[in-house]
Motif scaffolding. Structure first.
Motif, mmCIF file in Angstrom:
data_model
loop_
_atom_site.group_PDB
_atom_site.id
_atom_site.type_symbol
_atom_site.label_atom_id
_atom_site.label_comp_id
_atom_site.label_asym_id
_atom_site.label_seq_id
_atom_site.Cartn_x
_atom_site.Cartn_y
_atom_site.Cartn_z
ATOM 1 N N GLY A 72 0.637 -1.288 -0.142
ATOM 2 C CA GLY A 72 0.015 -0.063 -0.070
ATOM 3 C C GLY A 72 0.859 1.337 -0.001
ATOM 4 N N VAL A 73 2.091 1.204 -0.474
ATOM 5 C CA VAL A 73 2.989 2.369 -0.674
ATOM 6 C C VAL A 73 3.284 2.522 -2.134
ATOM 7 N N THR A 74 3.669 3.933 -2.196
ATOM 8 C CA THR A 74 4.332 4.439 -3.539
ATOM 9 C C THR A 74 5.662 4.843 -3.353
ATOM 10 N N LEU A 75 6.623 4.437 -3.990
ATOM 11 C CA LEU A 75 8.048 4.938 -3.790
ATOM 12 C C LEU A 75 8.404 5.421 -5.200
ATOM 13 N N ARG A 76 9.694 6.626 -4.803
ATOM 14 C CA ARG A 76 10.219 6.996 -6.280
ATOM 15 C C ARG A 76 11.517 6.423 -6.353
ATOM 16 N N ARG A 77 11.824 5.844 -7.619
ATOM 17 C CA ARG A 77 13.102 5.317 -7.575
ATOM 18 C C ARG A 77 13.889 6.034 -8.777
ATOM 19 N N PRO A 78 15.372 6.058 -9.161
ATOM 20 C CA PRO A 78 15.734 6.434 -10.250
ATOM 21 C C PRO A 78 15.470 5.675 -11.588
#
Length: 614
Positions: free
Chosen positions: A489-495
């Protein structure tokens, strides 16, 4: 002596190494006595584009050498020939061996041509330049004047207008204010506009501010511009008899290459006071700054300036700058540049302004959104996001890959107000073959691939079409920078590569390409997986450019099952730089951050916690 209005950016950040070299070289047009050739020396490709709007570019020449002191290839190994140039006898293109350094283009003609025509051809060897496709469109011709918004492909006539017995000579004719009209016996034209440096005015219509988005755009914008410590500068308007360093005349071309380089690394531009002495020039400068992606803050707009700015952009310029985090500022930048581009970029504004004369010509190219699926349970949400796209000329092409169409989805399609096609292929067909069957039925000038398990903001297609215009690339898309882990249930930001830059790979669910270009490279490969990589490889092998625009408006979803490529969730968690509970509103197109929502974890000790791996 007449007092001239000037403007400057106060507190500009120190230029990087490439820009310092560009400023050292500058922009020069040299004619060597006794040598029948013109030497053009530019510090960068951006500076070469600036020359297109300078009067010196209208001088005729038969031989020219164009030198770009610091040139960088769009991608490793990229090469391209010069553009079309009448009466070309000989040419040579010399590019640096490692993809960056000094580039030289020399041409020799059998008849004189405007230096502007030579520069346009030379740019074909230095940067991608695919125009937007259009089934029909008016020609744009300038007579006796050189507006700053005239595209590189626009024609500038200095002598008498030349007619044609077989076809109307001119569609849209630009003339300097007060210029003589076309009288009896002169070459006919469909519509004539009074053109100033930054505006055009049709008869019985208010002036319109126009900008050439191929010259001024968010390309090269640095990803750290949205951090709290990013440079913040002030735009000052100053009447000055002898302006000091860094001042530019208000009646000049507006944002030039040095200013563009500054704005690429600037977060916010504050403009506490705005004059209304020359409203068209002032409005054009504000619009150009907004187009670069630097967040422009103008608390008060004079009425005469405000009425020249597109309403959507006008509201954003006068709204408070977000203070709630880097993502909110980035979202404001994206919404602002989008409003500026679609409201004032000449490629979209000219057809819109000419609609009274050419009502059948659309101001934007048509797009077919292709969605191929073998998972009918995902169709309701996927079709809803497609139908919610704000892009006006959109066709939905739904490819059913061995499955049937659920009745609720049929009802949604019938009531969405969009043209749509249903394509059925057998389950045994490969994914690439299914996409090929759907593309064969598509009627749009551009085609874009959507995936059934990802999230798209309503402005997603607009972002791709705008990027296709100002990048000149064959294929554009976004990076899979935002990843939603459904189990957690999470959103992450990645390169995922550098945004607003030429690249080699984009997310497959964001591809946009002209249908003609897609078919010219061989179309989709009939393979069961990695279809997107297959197309990207074909575009590269054909010499086409690939461009990655900003990542907002697209979220890549990871679920427990159903992925052909599954490295595990730790692969995404290990490279993440920020986390949010749920789906961040800013990523999906909302500018204002809802109150009370936790701030993202930027690895700087903020409140949101790293997701539990258990």
């Amino acid at each position: 002596m007449e007092w001239l209005d000037h403007w400057r950016l106060v507190g500009a950040p120190r230029p990087n190494r490439a820009e310092r070299l560009g400023r050292l070289v500058g922009l020069r047009v040299l004619r060597i006595p006794g040598v029948p050739r013109v030497l053009v020396v530019a510090g960068s490709t951006d500076r070469l584009r600036d020359l297109l709007v300078e009067p010196v570019s209208l001088r005729p020449t038969r031989r020219a050498v164009v030198v770009v002191a610091y040139w960088r290839a769009p991608r490793r190994g990229w090469s391209s020939g010069i553009g079309p140039l009448d009466h070309l006898r000989r040419h040579r293109v010399a590019l640096p061996g490692r993809g960056r350094g000094t580039a030289v283009v020399s041409v020799r003609l059998s008849r004189p041509a405007q230096l502007r025509e030579v520069l346009r051809a030379a740019l074909g060897a230095l940067a991608p330049g695919r125009p937007l496709p259009a089934p029909a469109g008016p020609s744009l011709t300038s007579h006796g004047t050189l507006p700053a918004y005239l595209p590189a492909g626009g024609t500038v006539l200095l002598g008498e207008l030349v007619g044609s017995p077989d076809i109307r000579a001119y569609d849209v004719l630009l003339r300097a204010p007060g210029g003589t009209g076309v009288g009896s016996g002169a070459p006919p034209y469909a519509v004539g506009w009074s053109a100033t440096r930054h505006g055009a005015e049709a008869p019985d219509a208010p002036p319109a501010v126009l900008v050439d988005a191929l010259r001024i755009n968010p390309r090269g914008r640095r990803p750290d511009c949205y951090r709290p410590d990013a440079p913040r500068v002030r735009l000052d308007f100053t009447p000055a008899r002898r302006p000091g360093p860094g001042a530019y005349p208000l009646d000049g071309p507006g944002v030039t290459a040095p200013v563009l380089a500054t704005l690429r690394q600037t977060g916010v531009v504050d403009c506490p006071e705005v004059p209304d002495t020359d409203p068209v020039a002032v409005a054009a400068l504000l619009v150009q700054i907004a187009m670069t992606g630097a967040v422009l803050s103008v608390p008060v707009l004079p009425e005469r300036v405000a009425e020249l700015i597109a309403p959507e952009l006008r509201v954003l310029l006068t709204a408070p700058v977000p203070q709630t985090g880097t993502l909110a500022l980035e979202a404001r930048s994206v919404v602002q540049r989008r409003a500026a581009l679609r409201g004032h970029a000449a490629a979209f504004a000219v057809p819109r302004l000419a609609s009274a004369v050419f009502p059948q010509l659309g101001p934007v190219p048509s797009v077919s959104a292709i969605l191929a699926t073998r998972r009918p349970e995902r169709l309701p949400e996927a079709v809803r996001m497609l139908a919610a796209q704000t892009y006006p000329e959109l066709e939905i092409v739904l490819c059913l890959h061995g499955v049937e169409l659920p009745e609720p989805v049929r009802v949604t399609l019938a009531g969405c107000g969009r043209p749509y096609e249903i394509v059925r292929v057998p389950a045994a067909a490969s994914f690439g073959a299914a996409l090929g069957a759907a593309t064969r039925r598509a009627r749009g000038s551009l085609v874009s691939k959507f995936d059934d398990d990802d999230s798209y903001a309503a402005e997603h297609l607009w972002d791709l079409v705008l990027a296709r215009h100002y990048s000149g690339a064959t294929l554009v898309g976004k990076g899979s920078e935002f990843v939603h882990l459904e189990n957690r249930g999470v959103t992450l930001r990645r390169p995922s590569g550098t945004a607003e830059s030429d690249c080699q790979v984009v997310a497959g669910g964001t591809i946009l390409i002209a249908r003609g270009d897609l078919e010219a490279v061989g179309g989709w490969r009939p393979v069961p997986r990695s279809v997107d990589l297959g197309l990207l490889d074909r575009v590269r092998r054909d010499g086409g450019g690939i461009y990655r625009t900003h990542p907002l408006g697209y979220v890549y979803h990871r679920r427990a099952t159903g992925h052909t490529w599954d490295p595990g969730e730790d692969y995404f968690l290990d490279s993440a730089s920020a986390y949010w509970p749920g789906l961040p509103a800013e990523v999906l197109g909302e500018v204002d951050e809802p109150p009370g929502r936790p701030a993202p974890d930027q690895r700087t000790g903020s409140a949101a916690a790293r997701p539990d791996r258990s």
